[in-house]
Design a protein around this motif. Structure first.
Motif, PDB file in Angstrom:
ATOM      1  N   ASN A  10       0.846  -1.185   0.000  1.00 18.24           N
ATOM      2  CA  ASN A  10       0.000   0.000   0.000  1.00 18.24           C
ATOM      3  C   ASN A  10       0.886   1.242   0.000  1.00 18.24           C
ATOM      4  O   ASN A  10       1.521   1.575   1.001  1.00 18.24           O
ATOM      5  N   LYS A  11       0.922   1.952  -1.129  1.00 16.35           N
ATOM      6  CA  LYS A  11       1.792   3.132  -1.268  1.00 16.35           C
ATOM      7  C   LYS A  11       1.386   4.250  -0.315  1.00 16.35           C
ATOM      8  O   LYS A  11       2.240   4.951   0.232  1.00 16.35           O
ATOM      9  N   ALA A  12       0.104   4.433  -0.096  1.00 17.00           N
ATOM     10  CA  ALA A  12      -0.367   5.506   0.783  1.00 17.00           C
ATOM     11  C   ALA A  12       0.126   5.275   2.203  1.00 17.00           C
ATOM     12  O   ALA A  12       0.581   6.218   2.877  1.00 17.00           O
ATOM     13  N   LYS A  13       0.053   4.027   2.676  1.00 19.92           N
ATOM     14  CA  LYS A  13       0.536   3.720   4.031  1.00 19.92           C
ATOM     15  C   LYS A  13       2.050   3.885   4.114  1.00 19.92           C
ATOM     16  O   LYS A  13       2.576   4.333   5.135  1.00 19.92           O
ATOM     17  N   ALA A  14       2.762   3.536   3.036  1.00 24.68           N
ATOM     18  CA  ALA A  14       4.207   3.692   3.015  1.00 24.68           C
ATOM     19  C   ALA A  14       4.581   5.162   3.108  1.00 24.68           C
ATOM     20  O   ALA A  14       5.503   5.536   3.842  1.00 24.68           O
ATOM     21  N   ARG A  15       3.888   6.017   2.361  1.00 22.64           N
ATOM     22  CA  ARG A  15       4.158   7.476   2.426  1.00 22.64           C
ATOM     23  C   ARG A  15       3.851   8.026   3.813  1.00 22.64           C
ATOM     24  O   ARG A  15       4.598   8.863   4.333  1.00 22.64           O
ATOM     25  N   ALA A  16       2.752   7.565   4.409  1.00 20.80           N
ATOM     26  CA  ALA A  16       2.384   8.035   5.750  1.00 20.80           C
ATOM     27  C   ALA A  16       3.449   7.617   6.762  1.00 20.80           C
ATOM     28  O   ALA A  16       3.816   8.404   7.648  1.00 20.80           O
ATOM     29  N   LEU A  21       9.685   9.660   9.590  1.00 22.55           N
ATOM     30  CA  LEU A  21      11.132   9.500   9.609  1.00 22.55           C
ATOM     31  C   LEU A  21      11.827  10.760   9.124  1.00 22.55           C
ATOM     32  O   LEU A  21      11.289  11.511   8.309  1.00 22.55           O
ATOM     33  N   SER A  22      13.058  10.962   9.610  1.00 19.05           N
ATOM     34  CA  SER A  22      13.853  12.095   9.145  1.00 19.05           C
ATOM     35  C   SER A  22      14.498  11.725   7.809  1.00 19.05           C
ATOM     36  O   SER A  22      14.513  10.554   7.408  1.00 19.05           O
ATOM     37  N   ILE A  23      15.067  12.732   7.136  1.00 18.46           N
ATOM     38  CA  ILE A  23      15.706  12.489   5.834  1.00 18.46           C
ATOM     39  C   ILE A  23      16.868  11.506   5.966  1.00 18.46           C
ATOM     40  O   ILE A  23      16.956  10.569   5.171  1.00 18.46           O
ATOM     41  N   PRO A  24      17.779  11.646   6.948  1.00 17.36           N
ATOM     42  CA  PRO A  24      18.860  10.652   7.063  1.00 17.36           C
ATOM     43  C   PRO A  24      18.323   9.233   7.329  1.00 17.36           C
ATOM     44  O   PRO A  24      18.856   8.252   6.813  1.00 17.36           O
ATOM     45  N   GLN A  25      17.249   9.127   8.111  1.00 16.66           N
ATOM     46  CA  GLN A  25      16.666   7.819   8.372  1.00 16.66           C
ATOM     47  C   GLN A  25      16.079   7.225   7.088  1.00 16.66           C
ATOM     48  O   GLN A  25      16.234   6.038   6.814  1.00 16.66           O
ATOM     49  N   LEU A  26      15.406   8.080   6.293  1.00  9.94           N
ATOM     50  CA  LEU A  26      14.843   7.610   5.021  1.00  9.94           C
ATOM     51  C   LEU A  26      15.954   7.173   4.064  1.00  9.94           C
ATOM     52  O   LEU A  26      15.826   6.147   3.387  1.00  9.94           O
ATOM     53  N   GLU A  27      17.042   7.967   4.001  1.00 11.79           N
ATOM     54  CA  GLU A  27      18.149   7.610   3.119  1.00 11.79           C
ATOM     55  C   GLU A  27      18.783   6.282   3.549  1.00 11.79           C
ATOM     56  O   GLU A  27      19.127   5.439   2.709  1.00 11.79           O
ATOM     57  N   ASN A  28      18.928   6.099   4.856  1.00 10.79           N
ATOM     58  CA  ASN A  28      19.483   4.850   5.384  1.00 10.79           C
ATOM     59  C   ASN A  28      18.553   3.675   5.053  1.00 10.79           C
ATOM     60  O   ASN A  28      19.003   2.607   4.646  1.00 10.79           O
ATOM     61  N   LEU A  29      17.256   3.867   5.198  1.00 10.34           N
ATOM     62  CA  LEU A  29      16.270   2.832   4.894  1.00 10.34           C
ATOM     63  C   LEU A  29      16.293   2.481   3.407  1.00 10.34           C
ATOM     64  O   LEU A  29      16.293   1.302   3.038  1.00 10.34           O
ATOM     65  N   ILE A  30      16.352   3.512   2.555  1.00 13.68           N
ATOM     66  CA  ILE A  30      16.398   3.289   1.106  1.00 13.68           C
ATOM     67  C   ILE A  30      17.682   2.546   0.722  1.00 13.68           C
ATOM     68  O   ILE A  30      17.655   1.628  -0.097  1.00 13.68           O
TER      69      ILE A  30
END
Length: 135
Positions: A10-16, A21-30
């Motif tokens: 579910n893309k909507a839940k993923a965006r929510a 998360l912060s940008i560094p956390q998102l970059e680390n996750l990606i």
């Protein structure tokens, strides 16, 4: 793990979830997901290569069978391991080789293994094995 499956579906839940998360956390996750994706692709490619190699081997073996003039049944029959001794299977009974009657009771012995007491006493008394051999 079920949360990841839910977010992946579910893309909507993923965006929510990403908004928390912060940008560094998102970059680390990606980065972690990209590494996992690369590894999954490598494993899939290795499995496909192994499958292709097995298919090629099977085709080669099939060609050898066709060119040999043998059937698969004949190959199986010829490649089945033979027993080392003909008829020597565990649990088979052996015919008695010696018979002795003492006090109206008959004793039989195959001649294998330890000599039974009745036979040993008979032999110790000076009698020969030939005298009790079954003919």
């Amino acid at each position: 793990m079920s949360l990841l499956l839910e977010l992946a579906g579910n893309k909507a839940k993923a965006r929510a979830a990403a908004k928390e998360l912060s940008i560094p956390q998102l970059e680390n996750l990606i980065a972690g997901f990209n590494k996992a994706l690369e590894k999954a692709k490598e494993e899939e490619a290795a499995l496909e290569a192994e499958k292709a190699q097995k298919t090629a081997r099977a085709a080669e073996i099939a060609d050898l069978i066709v060119n040999s003039g043998l059937t698969v049944e004949e190959i199986v029959a010829l490649s089945t391991p033979k027993t080392s001794k003909a008829g020597a299977k565990k649990g088979n009974t052996v015919e008695p080789k010696y018979r002795l009657t003492v006090d109206g009771e008959t004793y039989e012995w195959t001649g294998r293994g330890r000599t039974p007491k009745v036979f040993q006493e008979y032999f110790d008394a000076g009698n020969s094995r030939d005298s009790v051999t079954i003919k």
